[in-house]
Design an enzyme around this catalytic site. Sequence first.
Site, mmCIF file in Angstrom:
data_model
loop_
_atom_site.group_PDB
_atom_site.id
_atom_site.type_symbol
_atom_site.label_atom_id
_atom_site.label_comp_id
_atom_site.label_asym_id
_atom_site.label_seq_id
_atom_site.Cartn_x
_atom_site.Cartn_y
_atom_site.Cartn_z
ATOM 1 N N TYR A 68 0.837 -1.195 0.000
ATOM 2 C CA TYR A 68 0.000 0.000 0.000
ATOM 3 C C TYR A 68 0.879 1.254 0.000
ATOM 4 C CZ TYR A 68 -3.575 -3.300 1.670
ATOM 5 O OH TYR A 68 -4.427 -4.363 1.809
ATOM 6 N N HIS A 83 -6.089 1.838 -1.411
ATOM 7 C CA HIS A 83 -6.080 0.486 -1.936
ATOM 8 C C HIS A 83 -4.630 0.089 -2.239
ATOM 9 C CE1 HIS A 83 -10.376 -0.157 -2.298
ATOM 10 N NE2 HIS A 83 -10.508 1.052 -2.820
ATOM 11 N N LYS A 117 -4.214 -4.559 -9.853
ATOM 12 C CA LYS A 117 -2.928 -4.442 -9.173
ATOM 13 C C LYS A 117 -1.820 -4.885 -10.130
ATOM 14 C CE LYS A 117 -5.207 -5.919 -4.937
ATOM 15 N NZ LYS A 117 -5.741 -4.608 -4.659
#
Length: 324
Positions: A259, A267, A299
């Site tokens: 993070y 997020h 991601k």
Amino acid sequence: MTQTRIPIHIANKRAFVWDVEDLVKLRSQHHICGILVGTLPHLSQQNVFLGVPLVLMPEEAVLLVEKEIAVLVDDPNAYPEPTPTQLEKWMSEQEYIVQRHQALFEGNLKGNKETKASERAMSEEAVRKRKERELRRQQKALERQNSPLDLNSDERPSSTTVSASAAPAGAVASLPVSAENEENNSSFNVIVPAISSSMEWYSPKGRTFTSIESAKEAGVWDYPSDLHDRARCGVFRDLWEQGYFMGGGIRFGSDYLIYPGDPLRYHSHFAATVIDSPISEIRPMEIVAHGRLGTATKKTHLLCGWDDEKKQVSYFSIEWAGFG
């Protein structure tokens, strides 16, 4: 001025933090989150909201000790046998807490009498309206039952039609509210005593370790114990020194979630997998799986290679790109 190190209580080779102030300091000053696993006293039958203690990942505990932020405490052996005087004092304190809880409970019952009276009035109004609705529904059912039917039609009276004899008009079942139920439904505040390390007989002297090596020699701690553990500690330290917050990544097929700030506000941007050494083999299907899973969860997947000789980390990012 030297700051007091945070005590990390070790039990069964797991690292716990019990003090709320230490939790706040770890998160706000050292970007260490951990996982809360304690049950809340007034919400004991759920696991959505949890409290102390905080369980640290082994990498987090090693980092905090090596950075001289925390010390390891052999918690099971830090509680010698209390003296009769100490035990008697503790029991009297517990009795005082119970009596105070009872006084708060009784005071809360008296203070809520007017509120409960208004709630009963509202419930009586709701029962009256429900009876009126039930009466109208039954009247409509009777009208449909008494209406002439076309014998040539396929329609037949429903077997579930409510008859006047089965359910008299206006008859509605209602449960009376007893005084015992009112007492059981009343709520009051629960006072949680101080952490157990505040007991008079708590004595961590001689059971506190300022280095990982000394804790290993005493048999209190055993991490890291092999190349994979050292690789995880090295990768975790490198990312932590860059200012990132880290959490467990098992739900996303990785070792860590990374993070840019506190996980309560951001997020995760990366899902990281630790590679033990520069010569470790990676199957092509693993690369494809990491890339597609990371892209599907918005991601970037990081392959973090650890060089145990140079004590360095190299990073490779994987993103799925559509062709054609």
